[in-house]
Design a protein around this motif. Structure first.
Motif, PDB file in Angstrom:
ATOM      1  N   SER A  13      46.023  52.493  43.640  1.00 35.66           N
ATOM      2  CA  SER A  13      45.773  51.636  44.814  1.00 35.66           C
ATOM      3  C   SER A  13      44.683  50.615  44.499  1.00 35.66           C
ATOM      4  CB  SER A  13      45.356  52.481  46.023  1.00 35.66           C
ATOM      5  OG  SER A  13      46.367  53.383  46.372  1.00 35.66           O
ATOM      6  N   SER A  14      43.624  51.063  43.806  1.00 36.86           N
ATOM      7  CA  SER A  14      42.520  50.156  43.438  1.00 36.86           C
ATOM      8  C   SER A  14      43.008  49.073  42.478  1.00 36.86           C
ATOM      9  CB  SER A  14      41.382  50.942  42.781  1.00 36.86           C
ATOM     10  OG  SER A  14      40.858  51.890  43.681  1.00 36.86           O
ATOM     11  N   GLN A  15      43.821  49.472  41.503  1.00 30.65           N
ATOM     12  CA  GLN A  15      44.336  48.492  40.530  1.00 30.65           C
ATOM     13  C   GLN A  15      45.199  47.444  41.222  1.00 30.65           C
ATOM     14  OE1 GLN A  15      46.223  51.088  37.690  1.00 30.65           O
ATOM     15  NE2 GLN A  15      44.345  51.417  36.527  1.00 30.65           N
ATOM     16  N   LYS A  16      46.034  47.898  42.185  1.00 24.04           N
ATOM     17  CA  LYS A  16      46.881  46.958  42.930  1.00 24.04           C
ATOM     18  C   LYS A  16      46.020  46.013  43.774  1.00 24.04           C
ATOM     19  CE  LYS A  16      50.954  49.935  43.230  1.00 24.04           C
ATOM     20  NZ  LYS A  16      51.679  50.902  44.071  1.00 24.04           N
ATOM     21  N   LEU A  17      44.955  46.557  44.365  1.00 20.00           N
ATOM     22  CA  LEU A  17      44.041  45.737  45.176  1.00 20.00           C
ATOM     23  C   LEU A  17      43.460  44.605  44.332  1.00 20.00           C
ATOM     24  CD1 LEU A  17      42.125  45.219  47.672  1.00 20.00           C
ATOM     25  CD2 LEU A  17      40.548  46.832  46.609  1.00 20.00           C
ATOM     26  N   PHE A  18      42.936  44.938  43.149  1.00 22.38           N
ATOM     27  CA  PHE A  18      42.300  43.916  42.314  1.00 22.38           C
ATOM     28  C   PHE A  18      43.324  42.959  41.711  1.00 22.38           C
ATOM     29  CE2 PHE A  18      38.862  47.247  42.083  1.00 22.38           C
ATOM     30  CZ  PHE A  18      37.971  46.535  42.861  1.00 22.38           C
ATOM     31  N   ARG A  19      44.520  43.455  41.404  1.00 19.92           N
ATOM     32  CA  ARG A  19      45.577  42.581  40.888  1.00 19.92           C
ATOM     33  C   ARG A  19      45.951  41.548  41.951  1.00 19.92           C
ATOM     34  NH1 ARG A  19      46.590  40.817  36.681  1.00 19.92           N
ATOM     35  NH2 ARG A  19      46.647  42.833  35.640  1.00 19.92           N
ATOM     36  N   SER A  20      46.095  42.003  43.199  1.00 19.72           N
ATOM     37  CA  SER A  20      46.435  41.075  44.302  1.00 19.72           C
ATOM     38  C   SER A  20      45.323  40.068  44.531  1.00 19.72           C
ATOM     39  CB  SER A  20      46.691  41.857  45.595  1.00 19.72           C
ATOM     40  OG  SER A  20      47.775  42.737  45.448  1.00 19.72           O
ATOM     41  N   LEU A  21      44.063  40.543  44.510  1.00 20.59           N
ATOM     42  CA  LEU A  21      42.925  39.638  44.716  1.00 20.59           C
ATOM     43  C   LEU A  21      42.843  38.593  43.607  1.00 20.59           C
ATOM     44  CD1 LEU A  21      40.207  42.165  45.925  1.00 20.59           C
ATOM     45  CD2 LEU A  21      41.098  40.244  47.241  1.00 20.59           C
ATOM     46  N   LEU A  22      43.146  39.002  42.375  1.00 21.29           N
ATOM     47  CA  LEU A  22      43.116  38.057  41.257  1.00 21.29           C
ATOM     48  C   LEU A  22      44.165  36.962  41.440  1.00 21.29           C
ATOM     49  CD1 LEU A  22      41.867  37.320  38.529  1.00 21.29           C
ATOM     50  CD2 LEU A  22      43.528  38.828  37.434  1.00 21.29           C
ATOM     51  N   GLU A  23      45.356  37.352  41.918  1.00 23.23           N
ATOM     52  CA  GLU A  23      46.428  36.371  42.145  1.00 23.23           C
ATOM     53  C   GLU A  23      46.075  35.405  43.272  1.00 23.23           C
ATOM     54  OE1 GLU A  23      50.162  38.337  42.698  1.00 23.23           O
ATOM     55  OE2 GLU A  23      50.026  39.389  40.789  1.00 23.23           O
ATOM     56  N   LEU A  24      45.201  35.844  44.199  1.00 21.42           N
ATOM     57  CA  LEU A  24      44.839  35.007  45.349  1.00 21.42           C
ATOM     58  C   LEU A  24      43.673  34.059  45.052  1.00 21.42           C
ATOM     59  CD1 LEU A  24      45.019  37.600  48.291  1.00 21.42           C
ATOM     60  CD2 LEU A  24      46.668  35.812  47.753  1.00 21.42           C
ATOM     61  N   GLN A  25      43.050  34.210  43.883  1.00 19.42           N
ATOM     62  CA  GLN A  25      41.874  33.373  43.597  1.00 19.42           C
ATOM     63  C   GLN A  25      42.259  31.900  43.494  1.00 19.42           C
ATOM     64  OE1 GLN A  25      38.733  34.792  43.852  1.00 19.42           O
ATOM     65  NE2 GLN A  25      40.223  36.316  44.479  1.00 19.42           N
ATOM     66  N   PRO A  26      41.399  30.998  43.989  1.00 21.80           N
ATOM     67  CA  PRO A  26      41.677  29.556  43.870  1.00 21.80           C
ATOM     68  C   PRO A  26      41.854  29.164  42.408  1.00 21.80           C
ATOM     69  CG  PRO A  26      39.753  29.954  45.260  1.00 21.80           C
ATOM     70  CD  PRO A  26      40.110  31.256  44.647  1.00 21.80           C
ATOM     71  N   LYS A  27      42.632  28.108  42.166  1.00 26.69           N
ATOM     72  CA  LYS A  27      42.933  27.717  40.782  1.00 26.69           C
ATOM     73  C   LYS A  27      41.708  27.192  40.056  1.00 26.69           C
ATOM     74  CE  LYS A  27      47.848  27.133  40.986  1.00 26.69           C
ATOM     75  NZ  LYS A  27      49.016  26.373  40.521  1.00 26.69           N
ATOM     76  N   GLU A  28      40.770  26.575  40.787  1.00 27.35           N
ATOM     77  CA  GLU A  28      39.543  26.084  40.153  1.00 27.35           C
ATOM     78  C   GLU A  28      38.389  26.973  40.585  1.00 27.35           C
ATOM     79  OE1 GLU A  28      39.263  23.498  38.038  1.00 27.35           O
ATOM     80  OE2 GLU A  28      41.415  23.190  38.116  1.00 27.35           O
ATOM     81  N   THR A  29      37.627  27.499  39.615  1.00 31.09           N
ATOM     82  CA  THR A  29      36.467  28.323  39.963  1.00 31.09           C
ATOM     83  C   THR A  29      35.238  27.752  39.292  1.00 31.09           C
ATOM     84  OG1 THR A  29      36.936  29.730  38.077  1.00 31.09           O
ATOM     85  CG2 THR A  29      37.782  30.456  40.211  1.00 31.09           C
TER      86      THR A  29
END
Length: 1039
Positions: free
Chosen positions: A744-760
């Motif tokens: 569940s934790s791995q899925k949470l962080f994978r989803s959050l990574l995909e949601l990050q803005p393209k420019e950081t």
């Protein structure tokens, strides 16, 4: 909306094709052209006639919402293929007179459309998608219009005035230039020209004074407006978070129009304050919470933490309260592969994470501290809820995000709880409390233009709430104001008639299961849009649909979802809720209907428990069931009917018949995997047997099967006797829950990574572009990529082709295919990034995969199953190449074979049998594998066996191997996949196979099990093998 886009649209020589998901551009076009604009959609009734009329009359024609392909009938118009000396154009079979004033504007709602090259050459593509800065300014204007309407009105007047001044000056300039160019001889004698010059000069001076005054006024207005900017900045951030949620699930669609409604409602409901700063603070809080509540009700439980964590992280990044590099570490977890942990309470991967973290300045010497203070850190790491404990020594003073980074390395299974605590600390308790919105409250937000959309879950009927509210408000079946249409084949006509009548007379319509009529959804989308413009004020539309199992199979149109109020209802989870739910399917009358009442009651309760177990076991992923099955209430009710019929028809209870019918037909009818079928039958063998009639059967530790109760008594028995929720209730080890929480934790962080803005932004403040990151990863992979195997050279070394040498050949050939594809695709992307090639869809997907640390799809098709991220996968690939190089150099069997390193481990295990069959001249069909788990590790083996092979690299899940006694035993807590000792595998005739006191243990390539099945190893056990079946015990080649 940008002035650049408006300028391009107004002046382009080619037909403008606008990409406008949020309908900002459409709104501007309608305002600009007013009544002169003709609007059509392709496919609507008489649209060809409308196009012909517009061409011949010289109208401005807007074709709305086109797809990625356009009907061939429009090709001559798009290509401007004129005939008869450019005066006519052919539309279909007609020649239409072409008016020189005719203008065509095309519009698409597709977010990222892909058009054919000829279409792109015929049109000018204009991106009208709202930008962050543009939306920020729009929302600022909306806030100020509500808070200080006088300022916004004055600013609008000033803007219009400034534009008028520019127009007047331009007109005077043009007039003056025209006269000067037309003047001949001595132009000073031209009185009119001199007077015009004087007028222009005087007017220009007046305008300059007014512009100066206006600029001073505008500066003051802007200073006051800027006080409200923090509210618009946060609101814009929230909209873009909402807009990205469809990356998690395509059913999460939100329009800018719907967001604006929530935004403006939040401004109205904000607590007033005299001080502007306090008022802005109140606005920010109310807007954030209103958007959270609006969105949260449509999310599945598994996605709610992702959403609120993304809000918290992005707000803190915007305020520069967290370091983006630390957030990047938290989401990616770039651990150092190949390290061995020096402490027993951290795995090698976790230690690799600590070493990577220690390279950051904020975590300097963390690795040394852990090695130096073993007891303190061990106590912290092994505590039951470390997220609530204080970190040892000075590490307890670290910031929230820094503690999350350390926790990610040490206890990945507790990260969901740790992130929830972080959100509570930063945003407040109300954001993490389970809050459900009453249906009557959601209804108040609906209107004739805003439908309600129910996302269906198994075992929940949300339409009961609609019927109950309809009854209160006078919309019922009896008075004809309530229409319920369950969609399916042939029901589209019924639905259309109900919609037309309801829209005209102000009735309610429920359209159930709209996902079943995929072909009709486009028509429904158009109708709903039509009703939103003109329908009775009391008209309400309710729709329901099941979510698609995969993003590719999602069919619900964006238009239906984005403006609707979406509501998700999920059934309660856990054994307690599911057992009560199963019992609620029956009644006291059910319990009394059999002549063998005591037997019927006991078996019925056991069936309810069995049903609750098989349904809830899904949450443990592949350790629960290899594949997911749609077990439903119907399976249980039909099984109880079968139970009744068989008890009535037989003098004695037919135990075997009942188990077969329940396990192989009723529930087994769903099951497609042989190991899952075995699990299902094992449950029934444990739960449905003669001992239960004497009360000697435990359904779970501490939970005996109840005897003769009435209906209420069974519910009370469950409340009183059922142990607390734990894996033991399902026959699983407590580690199964740790594994479930880690996933569940791995899925949470994978989803959050995909949601990050393209420019950081990096900590240093410089912008790191996505392309730079991708380029760095690309170069690193290409630099380390090994050369292909020279197959001609390898084959020339071979004198005799043995089964093992054939395996090596096959493996080298497959590795060559994979490395060649890696090299080809990366070099192609590299050229694309340099601008030497056009970026294609495949190249774009490859770049995204590299950025998100995902193995690209074109590689996985040629590779072996793996659950690793790209970095771990590539390190593993290099190890496999090294292993193959060693074997291919002299073809000598390694002392112990790394079974994981094969593309096809089955081929190596088959080769063991082939070698023995050839040696002893036995048929291969009569051979099988015998396995003996040794007491040695890989390092202890120096020579291969005379026959068969030593293999290493296997792990056990669900239990562990006791080296001392040589049997399977219970796993240690927190040890999820202990490594197996070296295993000796040899081939023997089938009739010599040992079958007593063994557990037939499946071997899989990865934790996903199911399709990655390799072989069955017979492992020794002192306990009943059913215990290990229920515990989901298996061997894995990689973890």
């Amino acid at each position: 909306m940008s002035t650049e886009n408006a300028t391009i649209l107004s002046n382009t020589e080619r037909w403008p094709l606008i990409v406008d998901t949020q309908l900002q551009g459409i709104k501007w076009i309608k305002n600009r052209y007013g009544n002169n604009l003709k609007i059509i959609r392709l496919g609507q009734k008489g649209y060809i006639d409308s196009i012909e009329n517009a061409i011949s009359c010289g109208d401005v024609l807007l074709i709305e919402n086109i797809g990625e392909t356009v009907e061939p009938v429009l090709d001559p118009l798009l290509g401007r293929n004129m005939i008869k000396k450019g005066k006519y154009i052919r539309i279909g079979d007609k020649e239409v007179e072409y008016h020189p004033n005719f203008q065509l504007i095309l519009h698409t709602k597709h977010l990222n459309p892909h058009y054919k090259p000829e279409m792109q050459a015929q049109c000018t593509l204009i991106n009208f998608l709202v930008t962050h800065d543009g939306l920020e300014d729009q929302l600022l204007a909306a806030v100020v219009a509500k808070e200080r309407p006088d300022l916004e009105e004055l600013k609008a007047e000033l803007t219009t005035q400034q534009n008028n001044f520019k127009i007047v000056l331009k007109q005077l300039e043009d007039s003056l230039l025209a006269r000067l160019s037309a003047a001949s001889g001595n132009f000073l004698g031209d009185t009119a020209l001199v007077e015009n010059l004087e007028t222009t000069k005087r007017t220009a001076t007046e305008i300059e004074e007014k512009v100066h005054e206006a600029k001073m006024t505008e500066t003051k207005i802007n200073e006051t407006r800027e006080n409200y900017r923090p509210a618009s900045v946060q609101a814009a951030l929230l909209y873009f978070i909402l807009n990205d949620l469809n990356k998690i699930n395509p059913i999460y669609q939100f329009s800018l129009k719907a967001f604006n409604v929530v935004f403006e409602s939040a401004i109205v409901h904000t607590e007033p304050a005299e001080d502007v700063r306090q008022r802005v603070s109140n606005l920010i809080e109310e807007i954030t919470y209103s958007v959270f509540i609006y969105t949260n009700r449509c999310l599945f439980e598994k996605d709610k933490l992702t959403f609120i964590a993304q809000i918290a992280f992005q707000i803190l990044v915007m305020r520069k309260e967290i370091n983006p590099d630390q957030l990047d570490f938290l989401l990616r977890f770039p651990f150092k592969a190949g390290l061995v942990s020096p402490v027993d309470y951290l795995s090698n991967q976790e230690w690799g994470g600590i070493k990577a973290l220690a390279e950051m300045d904020e975590f300097k010497n963390l690795d040394r501290d852990i090695e130096g203070s073993v007891k303190r850190w061990k106590k912290f790491v092994e505590s039951e809820t470390p997220e609530k404990e204080k970190f040892p020594q000075e590490w307890k003073n670290k910031s929230g995000i820094e503690k999350l980074c350390m926790m990610r390395c040490m206890r990945p299974d507790r990260m969901c709880y740790a992130v929830r605590n972080f959100v509570e600390e930063k945003l407040g308790t109300k954001y993490i409390q389970g809050c459900s919105v009453e249906f009557s409250v959601s209804f108040k937000e609906s209107s004739s233009a805003t439908p309600m959309f129910f996302v269906l879950s198994s075992g929940v009927d949300p339409l009961k709430n609609v019927e109950a509210l309809g009854k209160k408000m006078g919309f019922t079946f009896d008075n004809g104001k309530f229409h319920n249409v369950s969609l399916g084949q042939g029901q589209e006509v019924v639905a259309e008639a109900a919609l037309d009548q309801a829209a005209e007379k102000g009735h309610w319509v429920i359209l159930q299961n709209i996902h079943l009529v995929a072909q009709w959804l486009g028509i429904l989308d158009n109708r709903v849009e039509k009703y939103s413009i003109s329908s009775h004020i009391d008209f309400r539309l309710y729709m329901s649909a099941e979510p698609a199992p995969t993003p590719e199979s999602h069919i619900i149109p964006q238009g239906l979802l984005e403006n609707a109020i979406k509501i998700t209802n999920e059934p309660p989870t856990g054994m307690h809720a599911n057992l009560h739910k199963a019992l609620y399917l029956f009644s006291q009358e059910t319990l009394e209907m059999s002549s063998k009442e005591s037997e019927f009651k006991v078996i019925l309760f056991a069936l309810c428990y069995f049903h609750a177990v098989v349904v809830e076991r899904r949450k443990f992923g592949a350790q629960g069931w290899n594949r997911s099955y749609p077990f439903n209430n119907g399976d249980l009710t039909i099984s109880v009917n079968v139970l009744y019929n068989y008890l009535e028809a037989n003098a004695k209870v037919p135990w075997d018949d009942l188990r077969y019918l329940f396990g192989e037909i009723m529930y087994g009818g769903h099951i497609t995997d042989g190991w899952d079928r075995k699990l299902c039958m094992t449950y029934l063998e444990e739960y449905v047997r003669p001992e239960m009639l004497d009360g000697d059967l435990l359904l779970a530790p501490g939970f005996p099967v109840p005897q003769n109760f009435d209906y209420k008594g069974y519910h009370m028995y469950v409340d009183k006797m059922l142990p607390p929720e734990s894996p033991y209730l399902y026959g699983l080890h407590p580690n199964a829950e740790i594994g479930f929480l880690t996933n569940s934790s791995q899925k949470l962080f994978r989803s959050l990574l995909e949601l990050q803005p393209k420019e950081t932004e990096s900590a240093g403040g410089g912008a790191i572009s996505r392309e730079e990151k991708v380029k760095g990863i690309l170069d690193d992979i290409l630099e380390k990529l090994p050369d292909s195997f020279n197959m001609v050279e390898i084959m020339s070394k071979v004198e005799e082709k043995t089964p093992f040498i054939n395996v090596v050949f096959q493996e080298c050939e497959r590795m060559n295919l994979l490395t060649k594809e890696i090299s080809r695709s990366l070099k192609e992307l590299n050229l694309g990034l340099k601008g030497e090639l056009t970026i294609t869809t495949n190249m774009e997907e490859l770049g995204n995969a590299l950025f998100l640390d995902i193995v690209p799809e074109s590689w996985t098709k040629l590779a072996y199953p793996s659950l690793e991220g790209l970095a771990g996968w590539y390190a593993d690939l290099l190890l496999r190449v090294k292993e193959l190089e060693t074997w291919a150099s002299d073809f000598a069997m390694p002392a112990t074979v790394w079974l994981t390193g094969f593309f096809s481990p089955q081929s190596f295990l088959t080769a063991i049998m082939q070698s023995m069959a050839r040696k002893n001249e036995l048929p291969l069909d009569n051979m099988c594998l015998a396995v003996e788990v040794t007491k040695k590790n890989q390092e202890d083996i120096s020579n291969p066996p005379r026959e068969g092979a030593f293999i290493h690299g296997l792990f056990m899940e669900g239990a562990r191997w006791d080296t001392r006694s040589g049997v399977i035993t219970d796993a240690r807590l927190m040890e999820l996949t202990p490594a197996m000792p070296v295993i000796f595998v040899k081939a023997i005739p089938v009739d010599r196979q040992e079958t007593k006191n063994v557990y037939k243990c499946p071997v899989y390539k990865t934790r996903t099990r199911g399709p990655t099945f390799v072989w069955t190893f017979n492992l020794k056990t002192k306990e009943k093998s059913t215990k290990w079946v229920l515990a989901g015990v298996c061997l894995l080649l990689s973890v």
